[in-house]
Design a protein around this motif. Sequence first.
Motif, PDB file in Angstrom:
ATOM      1  N   TYR A  30       0.842  -1.203   0.000  1.00  0.00           N
ATOM      2  CA  TYR A  30       0.000   0.000   0.000  1.00  0.00           C
ATOM      3  C   TYR A  30       0.876   1.252   0.000  1.00  0.00           C
ATOM      4  CZ  TYR A  30      -3.377   3.540   1.066  1.00  0.00           C
ATOM      5  OH  TYR A  30      -4.145   4.671   0.995  1.00  0.00           O
ATOM      6  N   ILE A  31       1.881   1.255   0.846  1.00  0.00           N
ATOM      7  CA  ILE A  31       2.741   2.431   0.984  1.00  0.00           C
ATOM      8  C   ILE A  31       3.555   2.689  -0.279  1.00  0.00           C
ATOM      9  CG2 ILE A  31       4.794   3.300   2.204  1.00  0.00           C
ATOM     10  CD1 ILE A  31       3.607   1.944   4.738  1.00  0.00           C
ATOM     11  N   ASN A  32       3.993   1.633  -0.944  1.00  0.00           N
ATOM     12  CA  ASN A  32       4.940   1.786  -2.048  1.00  0.00           C
ATOM     13  C   ASN A  32       4.328   1.833  -3.438  1.00  0.00           C
ATOM     14  OD1 ASN A  32       7.325   1.906  -0.442  1.00  0.00           O
ATOM     15  ND2 ASN A  32       7.066  -0.273  -0.038  1.00  0.00           N
ATOM     16  N   THR A  33       3.053   1.518  -3.572  1.00  0.00           N
ATOM     17  CA  THR A  33       2.470   1.527  -4.909  1.00  0.00           C
ATOM     18  C   THR A  33       1.955   2.917  -5.271  1.00  0.00           C
ATOM     19  OG1 THR A  33       0.947   0.431  -6.426  1.00  0.00           O
ATOM     20  CG2 THR A  33       0.118   0.867  -4.213  1.00  0.00           C
ATOM     21  N   ASN A  34       2.004   3.204  -6.555  1.00  0.00           N
ATOM     22  CA  ASN A  34       1.439   4.448  -7.068  1.00  0.00           C
ATOM     23  C   ASN A  34       0.111   4.206  -7.775  1.00  0.00           C
ATOM     24  OD1 ASN A  34       3.566   6.109  -6.189  1.00  0.00           O
ATOM     25  ND2 ASN A  34       4.805   5.499  -7.935  1.00  0.00           N
ATOM     26  N   SER A  35      -0.278   2.953  -7.877  1.00  0.00           N
ATOM     27  CA  SER A  35      -1.495   2.582  -8.585  1.00  0.00           C
ATOM     28  C   SER A  35      -2.702   2.699  -7.658  1.00  0.00           C
ATOM     29  CB  SER A  35      -1.379   1.135  -9.088  1.00  0.00           C
ATOM     30  OG  SER A  35      -2.638   0.640  -9.461  1.00  0.00           O
ATOM     31  N   LEU A  36      -3.680   3.491  -8.070  1.00  0.00           N
ATOM     32  CA  LEU A  36      -4.904   3.638  -7.289  1.00  0.00           C
ATOM     33  C   LEU A  36      -5.638   2.308  -7.174  1.00  0.00           C
ATOM     34  CD1 LEU A  36      -6.957   5.343  -5.740  1.00  0.00           C
ATOM     35  CD2 LEU A  36      -8.028   5.891  -7.946  1.00  0.00           C
ATOM     36  N   ASP A  37      -5.692   1.551  -8.261  1.00  0.00           N
ATOM     37  CA  ASP A  37      -6.364   0.244  -8.218  1.00  0.00           C
ATOM     38  C   ASP A  37      -5.693  -0.687  -7.215  1.00  0.00           C
ATOM     39  OD1 ASP A  37      -8.288   0.941 -10.068  1.00  0.00           O
ATOM     40  OD2 ASP A  37      -7.193   0.084 -11.769  1.00  0.00           O
ATOM     41  N   ALA A  38      -4.371  -0.693  -7.199  1.00  0.00           N
ATOM     42  CA  ALA A  38      -3.650  -1.542  -6.249  1.00  0.00           C
ATOM     43  C   ALA A  38      -3.895  -1.078  -4.817  1.00  0.00           C
ATOM     44  CB  ALA A  38      -2.155  -1.541  -6.558  1.00  0.00           C
ATOM     45  N   LYS A  39      -3.891   0.243  -4.591  1.00  0.00           N
ATOM     46  CA  LYS A  39      -4.171   0.770  -3.255  1.00  0.00           C
ATOM     47  C   LYS A  39      -5.571   0.348  -2.794  1.00  0.00           C
ATOM     48  CE  LYS A  39      -1.202   4.836  -2.859  1.00  0.00           C
ATOM     49  NZ  LYS A  39      -0.443   4.474  -1.688  1.00  0.00           N
ATOM     50  N   CYS A  40      -6.538   0.450  -3.692  1.00  0.00           N
ATOM     51  CA  CYS A  40      -7.908   0.051  -3.350  1.00  0.00           C
ATOM     52  C   CYS A  40      -7.978  -1.433  -3.006  1.00  0.00           C
ATOM     53  CB  CYS A  40      -8.862   0.361  -4.508  1.00  0.00           C
ATOM     54  SG  CYS A  40      -9.232   2.114  -4.710  1.00  0.00           S
ATOM     55  N   GLN A  41      -7.340  -2.251  -3.809  1.00  0.00           N
ATOM     56  CA  GLN A  41      -7.367  -3.694  -3.565  1.00  0.00           C
ATOM     57  C   GLN A  41      -6.696  -4.044  -2.238  1.00  0.00           C
ATOM     58  OE1 GLN A  41      -6.102  -6.088  -6.845  1.00  0.00           O
ATOM     59  NE2 GLN A  41      -6.286  -7.985  -5.711  1.00  0.00           N
ATOM     60  N   TYR A  58      -1.914  -8.175  15.206  1.00  0.00           N
ATOM     61  CA  TYR A  58      -1.084  -8.048  14.009  1.00  0.00           C
ATOM     62  C   TYR A  58      -1.370  -6.727  13.303  1.00  0.00           C
ATOM     63  CZ  TYR A  58      -0.998 -13.161  14.632  1.00  0.00           C
ATOM     64  OH  TYR A  58      -0.898 -14.421  15.139  1.00  0.00           O
ATOM     65  N   ILE A  59      -2.643  -6.391  13.198  1.00  0.00           N
ATOM     66  CA  ILE A  59      -3.053  -5.160  12.519  1.00  0.00           C
ATOM     67  C   ILE A  59      -2.451  -3.943  13.214  1.00  0.00           C
ATOM     68  CG2 ILE A  59      -5.093  -3.685  12.213  1.00  0.00           C
ATOM     69  CD1 ILE A  59      -6.555  -6.278  11.281  1.00  0.00           C
ATOM     70  N   ARG A  60      -2.495  -3.943  14.532  1.00  0.00           N
ATOM     71  CA  ARG A  60      -1.880  -2.830  15.268  1.00  0.00           C
ATOM     72  C   ARG A  60      -0.362  -2.832  15.095  1.00  0.00           C
ATOM     73  NH1 ARG A  60      -5.891  -4.187  19.081  1.00  0.00           N
ATOM     74  NH2 ARG A  60      -4.445  -5.474  20.286  1.00  0.00           N
ATOM     75  N   ASP A  61       0.242  -4.009  15.178  1.00  0.00           N
ATOM     76  CA  ASP A  61       1.706  -4.101  15.129  1.00  0.00           C
ATOM     77  C   ASP A  61       2.308  -3.679  13.792  1.00  0.00           C
ATOM     78  OD1 ASP A  61       1.720  -4.967  17.744  1.00  0.00           O
ATOM     79  OD2 ASP A  61       2.126  -7.072  17.262  1.00  0.00           O
ATOM     80  N   VAL A  62       1.616  -3.940  12.690  1.00  0.00           N
ATOM     81  CA  VAL A  62       2.203  -3.637  11.377  1.00  0.00           C
ATOM     82  C   VAL A  62       1.760  -2.285  10.802  1.00  0.00           C
ATOM     83  CG1 VAL A  62       2.551  -6.081  10.841  1.00  0.00           C
ATOM     84  CG2 VAL A  62       0.488  -4.914   9.994  1.00  0.00           C
ATOM     85  N   GLY A  63       0.911  -1.555  11.529  1.00  0.00           N
ATOM     86  CA  GLY A  63       0.578  -0.195  11.111  1.00  0.00           C
ATOM     87  C   GLY A  63      -0.679  -0.039  10.278  1.00  0.00           C
ATOM     88  N   VAL A  64      -1.545  -1.031  10.274  1.00  0.00           N
ATOM     89  CA  VAL A  64      -2.780  -0.927   9.482  1.00  0.00           C
ATOM     90  C   VAL A  64      -3.678   0.188  10.015  1.00  0.00           C
ATOM     91  CG1 VAL A  64      -4.868  -2.140   8.733  1.00  0.00           C
ATOM     92  CG2 VAL A  64      -2.668  -3.345   8.776  1.00  0.00           C
ATOM     93  N   LEU A  65      -3.762   0.324  11.340  1.00  0.00           N
ATOM     94  CA  LEU A  65      -4.596   1.390  11.910  1.00  0.00           C
ATOM     95  C   LEU A  65      -4.124   2.756  11.420  1.00  0.00           C
ATOM     96  CD1 LEU A  65      -4.980   0.176  15.602  1.00  0.00           C
ATOM     97  CD2 LEU A  65      -6.578  -0.108  13.727  1.00  0.00           C
ATOM     98  N   ASP A  66      -2.813   2.915  11.353  1.00  0.00           N
ATOM     99  CA  ASP A  66      -2.258   4.189  10.872  1.00  0.00           C
ATOM    100  C   ASP A  66      -2.652   4.459   9.425  1.00  0.00           C
ATOM    101  OD1 ASP A  66      -0.919   4.827  13.294  1.00  0.00           O
ATOM    102  OD2 ASP A  66       0.687   3.438  12.746  1.00  0.00           O
ATOM    103  N   ILE A  67      -2.661   3.420   8.619  1.00  0.00           N
ATOM    104  CA  ILE A  67      -3.062   3.587   7.217  1.00  0.00           C
ATOM    105  C   ILE A  67      -4.527   3.998   7.137  1.00  0.00           C
ATOM    106  CG2 ILE A  67      -3.520   2.365   5.049  1.00  0.00           C
ATOM    107  CD1 ILE A  67      -0.917   0.828   5.517  1.00  0.00           C
TER     108      ILE A  67
END
Length: 176
Positions: A30-41, A58-67
């Motif tokens: 998610y962080i590294n892609t520039n593709s909107l479709d990839a971000k959405c997926q 796991y979600i908290r530990d890897v930064g999903v909440l921040d995203i």
Amino acid sequence: MFSSQAQLKKRTPENGTDRENYLSLLVDEYINTNSLDAKCQVLANLANFAYDPINYVYIRDVGVLDIFIHVLKNEQNDKLINFAASGICNLCIDPDNVEYFLNHDALKPITKLLKSTQNDTVADAVTICIYLFNSHAKTAISTPEVVQDMHNLKNSNNTIVSNLASIFLDDVSKNN
């Protein structure tokens, strides 16, 4: 369906990626892609992982909440916002996640979603507010502005949104 650690281990191939590493890979994508479709997926996948409480740590530990919070605060794309709102909605039943949202100033962008033109996003936002009201965030979410927004949404042409707003307002009136 909720999972147990034994079920996760059984479903993970011997040389496969474990759940935390897989979520970390999704975050990196998610962080590294520039593709909107990839971000959405990717964001849709992360929101789906948020459905199962076994993934919360796991979600908290890897930064999903921040995203999710970042998307609500900074993105304009309705799909991204909807996926982030869905993910937060799935996570709000956990007190640790609620605390994280409170500590990272997520309430304002969440309540801003109550004015969205996208019914699915509004439904998620109202549901988040219901969960937050029924948590230790009760006073933070039951502001006069939010209550007024809910009164407005109670008159929505969308039955789901209207019913959810009514539930929130019923909860508030029972606690006053």
